[in-house]
Write a protein that holds these residues in place. Sequence first.
Motif, PDB file in Angstrom:
ATOM      1  N   SER A 213      49.708  43.343  43.807  1.00  0.00           N
ATOM      2  CA  SER A 213      50.444  42.123  44.414  1.00  0.00           C
ATOM      3  C   SER A 213      51.675  41.909  43.316  1.00  0.00           C
ATOM      4  CB  SER A 213      49.623  40.863  44.154  1.00  0.00           C
ATOM      5  OG  SER A 213      49.393  40.595  42.775  1.00  0.00           O
ATOM      6  N   ILE A 214      52.562  40.956  44.127  1.00  0.00           N
ATOM      7  CA  ILE A 214      53.710  40.573  43.171  1.00  0.00           C
ATOM      8  C   ILE A 214      54.004  39.089  42.676  1.00  0.00           C
ATOM      9  CG2 ILE A 214      55.399  42.388  43.913  1.00  0.00           C
ATOM     10  CD1 ILE A 214      56.301  40.740  46.105  1.00  0.00           C
ATOM     11  N   ALA A 215      54.392  39.062  41.519  1.00  0.00           N
ATOM     12  CA  ALA A 215      54.383  37.649  41.038  1.00  0.00           C
ATOM     13  C   ALA A 215      55.364  37.891  39.836  1.00  0.00           C
ATOM     14  CB  ALA A 215      53.243  37.081  40.837  1.00  0.00           C
ATOM     15  N   PRO A 216      56.017  36.936  39.483  1.00  0.00           N
ATOM     16  CA  PRO A 216      57.121  37.123  38.502  1.00  0.00           C
ATOM     17  C   PRO A 216      56.334  37.091  37.016  1.00  0.00           C
ATOM     18  CG  PRO A 216      57.180  34.767  39.104  1.00  0.00           C
ATOM     19  CD  PRO A 216      56.084  35.584  40.177  1.00  0.00           C
ATOM     20  N   GLY A 217      56.904  37.609  35.974  1.00  0.00           N
ATOM     21  CA  GLY A 217      56.351  37.761  34.625  1.00  0.00           C
ATOM     22  C   GLY A 217      56.229  39.142  34.314  1.00  0.00           C
ATOM     23  N   THR A 218      56.329  40.082  35.270  1.00  0.00           N
ATOM     24  CA  THR A 218      56.544  41.543  34.904  1.00  0.00           C
ATOM     25  C   THR A 218      57.680  41.765  34.119  1.00  0.00           C
ATOM     26  OG1 THR A 218      56.760  42.019  37.095  1.00  0.00           O
ATOM     27  CG2 THR A 218      54.689  42.641  36.218  1.00  0.00           C
ATOM     28  N   ASP A 219      58.634  40.914  34.189  1.00  0.00           N
ATOM     29  CA  ASP A 219      60.130  41.269  33.634  1.00  0.00           C
ATOM     30  C   ASP A 219      59.948  40.942  32.220  1.00  0.00           C
ATOM     31  OD1 ASP A 219      60.405  40.486  36.700  1.00  0.00           O
ATOM     32  OD2 ASP A 219      62.205  41.664  35.885  1.00  0.00           O
ATOM     33  N   LEU A 220      61.003  41.640  31.529  1.00  0.00           N
ATOM     34  CA  LEU A 220      61.226  41.309  30.131  1.00  0.00           C
ATOM     35  C   LEU A 220      61.423  39.839  30.246  1.00  0.00           C
ATOM     36  CD1 LEU A 220      63.524  43.827  28.612  1.00  0.00           C
ATOM     37  CD2 LEU A 220      61.157  43.275  28.217  1.00  0.00           C
ATOM     38  N   GLN A 221      60.885  39.045  29.382  1.00  0.00           N
ATOM     39  CA  GLN A 221      61.027  37.771  29.407  1.00  0.00           C
ATOM     40  C   GLN A 221      61.585  37.398  27.864  1.00  0.00           C
ATOM     41  OE1 GLN A 221      61.028  35.181  31.353  1.00  0.00           O
ATOM     42  NE2 GLN A 221      60.178  36.183  32.977  1.00  0.00           N
TER      43      GLN A 221
ATOM     44  N   ALA B 171      36.149  39.126  33.622  1.00  0.00           N
ATOM     45  CA  ALA B 171      36.554  38.181  32.921  1.00  0.00           C
ATOM     46  C   ALA B 171      37.785  38.836  32.405  1.00  0.00           C
ATOM     47  CB  ALA B 171      35.978  37.280  32.194  1.00  0.00           C
ATOM     48  N   GLU B 172      38.740  37.827  31.817  1.00  0.00           N
ATOM     49  CA  GLU B 172      40.160  38.287  31.012  1.00  0.00           C
ATOM     50  C   GLU B 172      39.561  38.254  29.443  1.00  0.00           C
ATOM     51  OE1 GLU B 172      42.331  35.406  32.320  1.00  0.00           O
ATOM     52  OE2 GLU B 172      43.560  36.711  33.705  1.00  0.00           O
ATOM     53  N   ASP B 173      40.021  38.809  28.705  1.00  0.00           N
ATOM     54  CA  ASP B 173      39.645  39.186  27.168  1.00  0.00           C
ATOM     55  C   ASP B 173      40.155  38.053  26.537  1.00  0.00           C
ATOM     56  OD1 ASP B 173      38.370  40.202  25.194  1.00  0.00           O
ATOM     57  OD2 ASP B 173      39.186  42.302  25.234  1.00  0.00           O
ATOM     58  N   TYR B 174      39.858  36.866  26.621  1.00  0.00           N
ATOM     59  CA  TYR B 174      40.564  36.123  25.427  1.00  0.00           C
ATOM     60  C   TYR B 174      39.542  34.658  25.521  1.00  0.00           C
ATOM     61  CZ  TYR B 174      43.343  33.423  28.927  1.00  0.00           C
ATOM     62  OH  TYR B 174      43.601  32.577  30.042  1.00  0.00           O
ATOM     63  N   SER B 175      39.851  33.761  24.640  1.00  0.00           N
ATOM     64  CA  SER B 175      39.103  32.599  24.374  1.00  0.00           C
ATOM     65  C   SER B 175      38.806  31.685  25.712  1.00  0.00           C
ATOM     66  CB  SER B 175      39.615  31.857  23.503  1.00  0.00           C
ATOM     67  OG  SER B 175      40.948  31.397  23.705  1.00  0.00           O
ATOM     68  N   PRO B 202      42.040  43.233  29.842  1.00  0.00           N
ATOM     69  CA  PRO B 202      43.269  42.684  29.009  1.00  0.00           C
ATOM     70  C   PRO B 202      44.119  41.757  30.085  1.00  0.00           C
ATOM     71  CG  PRO B 202      43.467  45.094  29.031  1.00  0.00           C
ATOM     72  CD  PRO B 202      42.103  44.586  29.876  1.00  0.00           C
ATOM     73  N   ILE B 203      44.468  40.521  29.608  1.00  0.00           N
ATOM     74  CA  ILE B 203      45.330  39.718  30.506  1.00  0.00           C
ATOM     75  C   ILE B 203      46.504  40.284  31.000  1.00  0.00           C
ATOM     76  CG2 ILE B 203      46.546  38.443  28.804  1.00  0.00           C
ATOM     77  CD1 ILE B 203      46.162  35.885  30.301  1.00  0.00           C
ATOM     78  N   GLY B 204      46.984  40.031  32.389  1.00  0.00           N
ATOM     79  CA  GLY B 204      48.014  40.789  32.774  1.00  0.00           C
ATOM     80  C   GLY B 204      47.926  42.269  33.181  1.00  0.00           C
ATOM     81  N   LEU B 226      39.172  35.167  36.239  1.00  0.00           N
ATOM     82  CA  LEU B 226      40.659  35.689  36.077  1.00  0.00           C
ATOM     83  C   LEU B 226      41.383  34.722  36.762  1.00  0.00           C
ATOM     84  CD1 LEU B 226      40.017  39.286  37.610  1.00  0.00           C
ATOM     85  CD2 LEU B 226      39.922  38.654  35.265  1.00  0.00           C
ATOM     86  N   GLY B 227      42.793  34.867  36.147  1.00  0.00           N
ATOM     87  CA  GLY B 227      43.579  33.656  36.723  1.00  0.00           C
ATOM     88  C   GLY B 227      44.811  34.333  37.359  1.00  0.00           C
TER      89      GLY B 227
END
Lengths: 536, 415
Positions: A213-221, B171-175, B202-204, B226-227
């Motif tokens: 899926s696409i969403a912002p955030g994959t770019d360098l921030q 689930a994601e691996d954090y608190s 891992p998140i992301g 997951l979020g």
Amino acid sequence: MTFFLIVTLNGLTLAALYFLAASGFTLIFGLMRTVNMAHGALLLLGGYVGFEVAKATGVWPLGILGGGLAAAFAGALIQFGILGRFQGDELRQTLASIALSIIMADLMLWYWGGITYQVALPDALTGGFKLPLLGVGYAAIRLVLIVFAVVIGISLWLIIAKTRLGAIIRAGVDDREMLRALGFDVAKIFIIVFALGGLLAGMAGVVAASALSIAPGTDLQFLLPFALVPLFANDFWLIQIFGRALILGIIALSLTFLAAYLGVVSFAQATMAGVAGYTVAYFGPNTVDVGRELPFYVVLPLAMIMATLSGALIGLIARRSQGIYAIMITLAVGVAFFYFTRQNYTYFNGWTGFSGIRAPEISGRSLREPLPFYLLIILVAALCLTFVNGFIKSPLGLTIQAVRDGPKRVLAIGIPTTPVIVSAYAFAGLIAGSGGILNVWYQERISSFSVGLGPIVDILVIAVIGGLKHPIGAFIGALAFVLLDTFAVDFIDRERFNTLIGLVLLAIIMGAPDGLHGLAKSWLSRFKNRPIKNQV
Amino acid sequence: MFTNLKTITMTSVLALGAFAAPASADDIKIGVISILEGAFAALGQDGIRGIELAVAEAGGEVAGNDIEVIVMSSDASPDSAVNAARKLIEQDGVDIIVGPLSGSEGLALRDLSKSFPAITFVNGSSAAQDTTLRDSSDNFFRFGGDGAQWMVGVGNYAHDDLGYEKVAVVAEDYSFPYTQVLGFMGEFCAAGGTVPEKFWTPIGASDYSSIVYSIPADVDAIFVALGGADAVNFLTQYNQAGGDKPIIGGSITIDQSILDSEGPFKQQLIGAPAGTPTVSDFDGAEWKSFSASYTEQFPDGFSAPSIFAHHYYMGAHAAILALEEVNGDLSGDQAAFRAALTDLQFVTPTGGTMRLDENRNGIVDNFVTEVFEREDGTLGNRVVKVVRDVDQSLGQDPAAFLAQGPVSRDNPSCP
């Protein structure tokens, strides 16, 4: 057996996706030696446009075409308008493309919002696909991905290897002047390559948006900030602005040192600083029940040693790499360390990291109190600067510069280059480590975020906007960075401050080739009516 | 030409600097920290809407003092939240901070609040358990629950009403997800269910295929904590692989922002239960009017307030109510204001009575919801069960609850 096949298929399909995403980047990099950091933004743009086209027409392949064309156009525009101006100056191209990626990402966030999109697949590709051998379902879209990647790969090879255009492009890479002399428009050819790279990114974006899926955030921030406010010497200015700037300056100094005297740009300085920071966190007082506490007079030398060793190790890995290859390999080391800290709980406490880290107390006064802390930071910064200036005049320092200027000659007179390069990196590790210790006391915490891509790029940006030619540039750049980082959001609509930050960064990169330090120097010399020295 | 450009740039930098106009001394300054960049930007923006709603309700003033809101953006990292808070306190001179959005940031601000005893911190939407449960801070208030409170009711519902016996966890691996898993498993395991496998990602992460194909075939359902894009990615890939196990959602897995996302995976969510403190289609009278004023004021917002708008609203609303009680008096290191906050009781948008426990953590309402399809084809959550007065110990004896230790990958466990 089924498990084995599934894992293999998973690996293949993911690799296919990464190939699609990376092929455009590789094409541009391979042919033009341009590290296009805006490639991710092109991918995102292709995905969004593809989503809109697919939604409007209901035809998935049209979405792929539309996304590809949009990104191709944007890619051509980038090369024509901005990156083409610095052909051959790889570092500035890299930085300008980072600035572009920030602007593009922020504008796309504005237009498409932060919600996640997914491109609807044609019915034939939806749902599982029973594989004859497996007896289990496998996502059809993923199998299509492999086919798509193979088709793209073969077409690319055909274009480059078998067509006249491909031959011209290859010739342009090998000998630009000769090609120009033969009557070809080299700039136009490079724009075509960029458009081709953009096309690939855009199509990959749509395909990726279908499979994932696409969403912002994959770019360098990251932030590059903007403002100067009247000066009040309260604790905020003392620590948050000047203290923080000096700390970041020390870490950036280690990069400036490598760039100025060894001639390599390293992306791993935040990593070396992180190694020192994590050492202090693990062996010092913290509130997360990980690690064991040692007295600070043991911890500090240990942290310095660890940072120096990490520098030496990175030097050993990168010893044969020059130019953009050094950038790539150090970036890889930095990102690998980031993921390691995020997933290792025994030593790095994973995502959460360490908190409650306290600076040592000396006769009842904490070093973290504003004034003592600030004086300590100044002291360390001054020591590091002096140390760098002294080191470069030492026999080893001179040898390092000799390796920069003529590695073959150094070898010819019987000095092996590897130990010299490794010791330069180790020295950079020591400097970065000093900054890392101060940084962990300043933040009073360290986690994977502290060694992520954001801090890595921040350090590079600081060093480059300050100027890579002289050690003091690191501190000038850091002060500019911290001011802008802190106040940008106050001076612009809070939803669009990243666009402004990217624009300022782009302006500095395009307008001041030697960074703020070079800019100030040329202004000063003009002010004094002296001829400007030509700095090469 | 370049020189002129440079000159102009530098001059405008200096000129902009001169605009830092100081506010009048009688203003009450509220600093807000939310995530306005990257993957959480849309959610962080909705948090800001919650603040604006609360301030607008109060008419922008408290007892004759204007409320000035100053916003800083963080980027989900604890460092950025701490830097934002320090800037708000030391440079902008705020009296109260409302925020942050995410769990690690909340823990960081809790730690920071101990160094600034004269400032009051009111949590935004961050929901890590230990922010208030262990090592709490006297000037950090949370008018809301933690991630475990947000799951109360779901474990029993899944076991008793839906008849699930075996559930896998992704689930994601954090608190925050650890806490959510605790909230779910606490009830589910006590009711006799088992959780044979937990998958921590891992998140992301964008590729979930290895997990999709490792989920045991004999589980009755999958609990997905997951979020944002992670949830969309997992559900998409599970759906594409032909996976058909029912989904149980965490609190941000099936939030309205995800139901408003685009994509075919959404069909799979219809009927999925989840635990949440915020339900977009709740038909309580208080929620209806809250939701109506939200959509009226923010036509560009989501179709209903998200969990973030809801929680930032409650934080700002609580601060304003307590300020009204003390007539805007923040003297004496805000002692009177804090006492008012501590004893505050107000009716929440969900119709319950918000009040704090001794750690200054909210005693809250929680909902078990399920996803349904509205007539216009959009998806919403509807309430199947309301659990009132959920405290941080989830109804257990507080000492025994604390003795179970901090949540982690392996705690709790019932294979």
